[in-house]
Structures are given as structure tokens and as C-alpha cells.
Design a protein around this motif. Structure first.
Motif, PDB file in Angstrom:
ATOM      1  N   SER A 176       0.820  -1.229   0.000  1.00  0.00           N
ATOM      2  CA  SER A 176       0.000   0.000   0.000  1.00  0.00           C
ATOM      3  C   SER A 176       0.843   1.264   0.000  1.00  0.00           C
ATOM      4  O   SER A 176       0.297   2.366  -0.057  1.00  0.00           O
ATOM      5  N   ILE A 177       2.158   1.116   0.081  1.00  0.00           N
ATOM      6  CA  ILE A 177       3.026   2.287   0.220  1.00  0.00           C
ATOM      7  C   ILE A 177       3.487   2.754  -1.149  1.00  0.00           C
ATOM      8  O   ILE A 177       4.065   1.981  -1.922  1.00  0.00           O
ATOM      9  N   ASP A 178       3.218   4.015  -1.474  1.00  0.00           N
ATOM     10  CA  ASP A 178       3.709   4.612  -2.714  1.00  0.00           C
ATOM     11  C   ASP A 178       4.022   6.084  -2.458  1.00  0.00           C
ATOM     12  O   ASP A 178       3.892   6.569  -1.324  1.00  0.00           O
ATOM     13  N   ASP A 179       4.443   6.781  -3.488  1.00  0.00           N
ATOM     14  CA  ASP A 179       4.857   8.178  -3.321  1.00  0.00           C
ATOM     15  C   ASP A 179       3.715   9.061  -2.825  1.00  0.00           C
ATOM     16  O   ASP A 179       3.937   9.990  -2.041  1.00  0.00           O
ATOM     17  N   GLU A 180       2.496   8.786  -3.288  1.00  0.00           N
ATOM     18  CA  GLU A 180       1.360   9.603  -2.850  1.00  0.00           C
ATOM     19  C   GLU A 180       1.138   9.474  -1.344  1.00  0.00           C
ATOM     20  O   GLU A 180       0.982  10.473  -0.633  1.00  0.00           O
TER      21      GLU A 180
END
Length: 322
Positions: free
Chosen positions: A91-95
Motif C-alpha cells: 500500500s506504500i507509494d509516493d502519494e
């Protein structure tokens, strides 16, 4: 859940629900606050449920929970808990990282429930802080984020943030918040309503100790668990403890009826079992992460320990999610 009370009343807390979050931990955090409102006769606490896009979120148990708002719509809150469980990395991304960093810059106190600290650590918000998360993922978390002091406690509350191990630990963390804000009497009444035993302290361990209360043995096991990817030799382990390898061997034989080598291998293979069930990493990546130089040696050792090969366990885990 910050240490000092916010300027606004009632106290508002945000809960960011990531896909496959732990429903039991979330409700364990919410219910004490709801009961405190009822017993207190007024709204002492309020909460916002936030999802990435504002849509309902499916928890790890397959149930769906509606959110109040998306990341972009989320109001400012003095405290925000990141709720996660299985596969937090997916679930971890730049956003998400940018959003969490912006919240921290805006003086929001951030915390993690169950495996929520993965997102906070990925955003660089936990360096040199003490946090806790579910005991199963502690070795993997420590390997990924060596600058974070990850401990096996029930919950942690500091000036910088808060965290809990998930499950019923969230009850203890919320009871602690109620006690600090509104006194021991209200916290005790809420605990009675929950039919919850005397609240655990932050330093309480998540699990009953699995080894005797022998400090030297506990230090040896802690060193093993901190060095799963690059296992120490038994002589190296003894040197770290300041004892001879023969004394180390006698220590394990007397208290655990096994050898240090067998105990160390079992811990590496048990960690591999967790990684195969809970992460998308390849079998070879998991073999390397648990100190094995080849997939074949890993597979043989794993089968002896768990009764099936790593690939068979991976297929079994995938079929359970289907």
C-alpha cells in the motif's frame, strides 16, 4: 493519542485504513473511546475514517468498512493512526508517503497500529524513535528500517508519536489515552464495560516469554533474532555474550533441551514461514533474508521443520486468499 491534550474539544482522531487492515485492532481502539463518551455523558472523542480514495476498505478478515473521506478530503486532526496488517508494503507509494510527510509537517501526531509503522518508517518519520508493531513482523521490520528502534511491547506512546502491536493491544492504548485525559476512574469504568483485565503497561510484552527467565539465554536469543539474514556463528555468538561456546551450548541444553545451532535454525525457518505467508517476496529472496545461500538448502531445511516445501506453503497461502 498524543501525550499532551489538543487545544480543541472533543478530541478528534483520524484513522487511515489501508487495504487488508486489521479489523480487530481498529475496533479495539474505537470501542473504549465510544464507551468513554457514553459513560462521560458527552462527546469526549470523535474520529474520522480515511481511505486512499474515500471508498470502503476491505479488512484482512474480508469485511468491508466505509470511510468518511479520501486523503485529499481528510480534515486536519491532532492525531492520526495508520491501520494496516497483512502486506503493508503493497500500500506504500509516493502519494501516501507525501501525504504522511505533509501531515507530520502540519504538526499532526502520527502513529501506527499492527503493521502501520511500515508506512511511517518508509516516509522517514520514525528514524531514531521507539515503536512497536506485531511481533511476527518485527524481524522483517528491523531489517528494513535499522534506524528505527522497534521493540516487542504492547504499545508505545512518546512525544513524537504512538504505536501498538495490534489485536487487543489497541484496547490498552486507548485506555491509557482515556486515563491521561480524563482520569483513572473513567478508564476503570470503561475497562469494566469491556470486561478487560487490568490494563497492560506499555512495557508489557506482547507474548508470554517463550524462554526461561535466564538473562544470558534471553540475550543470546535476542542476538539470534537480530541477525537472521546474516547468521552469527556459534563462536561469534558466544564472543558477543562474553562466554565460551561450551558454556553457551550447556545453557541451551539445560534450559531448552536443544543446541544453539538448532534453536537458531528454527528461528530462521519460522521467520521464513511468516514471510512466505504474509509477503509477496520470492522463495529465493526469502531464503536469502533468512540466511540461506541457496534455494535447495533452504527448501530441505524448511521441509524438515514445517513438513512441506516453501513453494507448497506459498501455494497454500494463496489458495486461502482466493
Amino acid at each position: 493519542m498524543q501525550l499532551t491534550p489538543p487545544d480543541t474539544a472533543p478530541e478528534r482522531i483520524g484513522f487511515l485504513l489501508l487495504p487488508r487492515f486489521a479489523m480487530v485492532a481498529f475496533f479495539s481502539a474505537i470501542e473504549p473511546l465510544r464507551i468513554a463518551n457514553r459513560i462521560g455523558g458527552k462527546t469526549l472523542f470523535e474520529w474520522d475514517l480515511i481511505s486512499r480514495d474515500g471508498e470502503p476498505v476491505v479488512a484482512s478478515n474480508g469485511m468491508t468498512l466505509a470511510a468518511n473521506c479520501s486523503l485529499r478530503q481528510a480534515p486536519w486532526v491532532p492525531s492520526l493512526a495508520v491501520c494496516a496488517s497483512f502486506e503493508p508494503q503493497s500500500s506504500i507509494d509516493d502519494e501516501l508517503i507525501g501525504w504522511l510527510q505533509a501531515r507530520a509537517a502540519d504538526d499532526c501526531i502520527l502513529g501506527g497500529m499492527d503493521t502501520g509503522c511500515y508506512a511511517l518508517a518508509a516516509a522517514g518519520l520514525l528514524d531514531d524513535q521507539t515503536v512497536t508493531l506485531h511481533w511476527e513482523c518485527l524481524p522483517d521490520f528491523r531489517a528494513r528500517f535499522p534506524r528505527v528502534d522497534a521493540v516487542e511491547s504492547v504499545y508505545e506512546i512518546t512525544v513524537e508519536g504512538f504505536s501498538c502491536a495490534g489485536g487487543s493491544a489497541a484496547i490498552d492504548m486507548s485506555l491509557d489515552l482515556i486515563r491521561r485525559r480524563h482520569g483513572d476512574d473513567l478508564a476503570a469504568q470503561v475497562r469494566d464495560q469491556l470486561v478487560h483485565e487490568q490494563g497492560r503497561l506499555p512495557a508489557s510484552r506482547q507474548r508470554d516469554p517463550v524462554v526461561p527467565q535466564e538473562p544470558l539465554l534471553q540475550r543470546a536469543i535476542a542476538l539470534m533474532e537480530a541477525n537472521l539474514e546474516w547468521p552469527l556463528g556459534i563462536r561469534e555468538l558466544a564472543d558477543e555474550l562474553g562466554i565460551s561456546w561450551r558454556r553457551l551450548d550447556r545453557l541451551f541444553a539445560r534450559h531448552l533441551n536443544t543446541s544453539p545451532q538448532q534453536s537458531y535454525l528454527a528461528r530462521r525457518l519460522d521467520h521464513a514461514h511468516w514471510l512466505l505467508r504474509k509477503t509477496p517476496h520470492s522463495v529465493m529472496q526469502i531464503a536469502l533474508a533468512c540466511g540461506f545461500a541457496s534455494a535447495s538448502s533452504f527448501s530441505r531445511a524448511f521441509r524438515r521443520r514445517h513438513g512441506l516445501t516453501p513453494s507448497q506453503l506459498r501455494l497454500q497461502a494463496l489458495s486461502n486468499y482466493a
